[in-house]
Design an enzyme around this catalytic site. Structure first.
Site, short mmCIF file in Angstrom:
data_model
loop_
_atom_site.label_atom_id
_atom_site.label_comp_id
_atom_site.label_asym_id
_atom_site.label_seq_id
_atom_site.Cartn_x
_atom_site.Cartn_y
_atom_site.Cartn_z
N ASP A 94 0.88 -1.17 0.07
CA ASP A 94 -0.18 0.14 -0.05
C ASP A 94 0.97 1.37 0.19
OD1 ASP A 94 0.88 -0.55 2.53
OD2 ASP A 94 -0.79 0.50 3.53
N GLU A 95 1.89 1.36 -0.31
CA GLU A 95 3.04 2.49 -0.14
C GLU A 95 4.14 2.33 -1.25
OE1 GLU A 95 4.99 4.89 3.26
OE2 GLU A 95 4.80 2.75 3.62
#
Length: 455
Positions: A94-95
């Site tokens: 998610d990053e």
């Protein structure tokens, strides 16, 4: 992405939107992978023991992770980032860091801000979820900006303002400053980034050593020259499980290892890889961790060969007293396989082993490979009719739903989809023949919603 796992669950389950949701391992030894912002109000955070989270937020929804769904959404987000630039460095599902200058997506503050605004809108359209964007002249500052932007925001750090921004921040804001280093600096009278800079490089080297002292002093001055690295070579593929109750039966341990091999091979083949070195990890009842490895004559993705190697490695491990964690990995990766599989299985070229004691509090943090599988997976065992909270199911009459809970021979299901209104709840016997595990449904409108059964 904002509270990624929990946000996916809220988007998937209309009845949970706006409510406290905690994702992670639900057993006695489970840990929190992600907590929604509603749950964070009660003090729940990632890496917290699940038992503690339940005490803090007893009315939250506690769900097992669904990594297949999380990965598919992550792939969509990463594809959007790669449309912006060829230089995308994923940090986790998610990053990621993105170099906006690499393909001319941005050349000044205004164009960077516009790129960030468009990206957030594209992410919402493609996934139904929110993401936060940090824009700055370096990776360190972009990371800090993205944390300031959460949830669902955008922060741009203007060139020339970096030192003033960092000065009052805690030293824990900087990469590489964990609890131990933070406490060491605090005892030396250094609590903020500004105080780090004032202390000077020589003092930081004296306190922390040459490498760490130099690095922290540079960061305190807002210097970070690290480039965005687009591709990182995969060094290994592994899976592991933490068990709610220690396994004492040797036969059961062997079966678990074979099951882990099958999952590991699935990941290998999914990535188009093979490997030469087979690794077995065993954490015993006393938290001591043993690692055994065997290197074959050539790379393979053959499950039979890897099973045999893992079984040989297990023979050399004393499991007396019980096993709390097992893991299987493959390293020495290649994009081809060795033809002479039987020969390499029979003639391993070498074996290595390491032992280590790990403290009870050092279970892997969410996002790491071990945490992913240890936190509680969405494994399906229909033969045992073992339903897990949060699991996708489908009923022959009622349609798609998810498990709210099970016990005492009953399973409770809420029937709803990402595109429906909050649905109805029904309870069945765990052996209900009309109820089966199902795949997750898309979060956004890709097709007509499935019918929801009788009114």
């Amino acid at each position: 992405m904002d509270a990624f796992f929990a946000s996916v669950e809220q988007a998937s389950k209309p009845s949970l939107r706006g409510k406290a949701v905690v994702v992670g391992g639900l057993g006695p030894r489970g840990v929190v992978a992600t907590a929604s912002y509603e749950a964070r109000v009660f003090g729940v955070h990632s890496a917290m023991p699940m038992a503690q989270a339940r005490r803090l937020a007893p009315h939250a929804a506690y769900l097992v992770p669904r990594f297949t769904l999380y990965r598919s959404i992550s792939e969509r987000v990463m594809a959007l980032l790669r449309e912006l630039s060829p230089l995308v460095e994923p940090l986790s599902l998610d990053e990621a860091f993105v170099d906006l200058e690499a393909a001319g997506a941005a050349w000044d503050e205004d164009s960077a801000r516009l790129a960030g605004v468009r990206l957030r809108a594209d992410i919402r359209a493609a996934t139904g979820l929110t993401g936060s964007v940090g824009l700055a002249a370096s990776k360190m500052l972009a990371k800090i900006a993205s944390e300031q932007a959460k949830p669902d925001g955008l922060v741009l750090i203007e060139p020339g303002t970096e030192r003033a921004l960092l000065g009052p921040m805690s030293v824990r804001t900087l990469p590489g400053v964990g609890p131990a280093t933070g406490d060491h600096l605090r005892r030396a009278g250094i609590s903020t980034v500004g105080e780090l800079a004032e202390a000077g490089e020589d003092e930081l080297v004296r306190l922390l050593g040459k490498a760490h002292g130099h690095a922290l002093y540079a960061m305190a001055l807002a210097h970070d020259e690290r480039p965005v690295v687009a591709e990182r070579e995969t060094k290994s593929v592994s899976v592991e499980d933490t068990y709610d109750v220690d396994i004492h039966d040797r036969t059961r341990v062997g079966l678990e290892v074979q099951r882990l091999v099958d999952r590991c091979v699935g990941r290998l083949r999914g990535a188009g890889l093979s490997g030469r070195t087979i690794v077995l990890k065993v954490r015993r009842y006393d938290f001591s961790t043993l690692t055994r490895s065997e290197t074959l004559r050539g790379p393979t993705d053959d499950p039979a060969v890897i099973r045999e190697a893992a079984a040989r490695l297990l023979e050399a491990v004393d499991t007396t007293g019980g096993v709390r964690l097992l893991g299987v990995g493959v390293s020495g990766l290649a994009d081809y396989t060795q033809e002479d599989l039987f020969a390499q299985a029979a003639q391993p070229s070498r074996a290595a082993e390491t032992d280590s004691d790990e403290a009870a509090g050092t279970r892997g943090a969410p996002g790491a490979q071990g945490a992913e599988d240890g936190a509680g997976t969405d494994r399906r065992e229909p033969a045992e009719r073992h339903w897990r909270a949060g699991q996708d199911v489908r009923h022959a009459d009622w349609g798609h739903g998810w498990v709210q809970g099970s016990g005492l021979g009953r399973v409770t299901v809420r029937f709803e989809t990402p595109l429906s209104e909050p649905g109805r709840v029904r309870t069945f016997r765990v052996e209900e023949p009309a109820l089966e595990p199902a795949d997750p449904l898309p979060l956004v409108a890709e097709a007509d919603p499935l019918p929801q059964g009788p009114p």
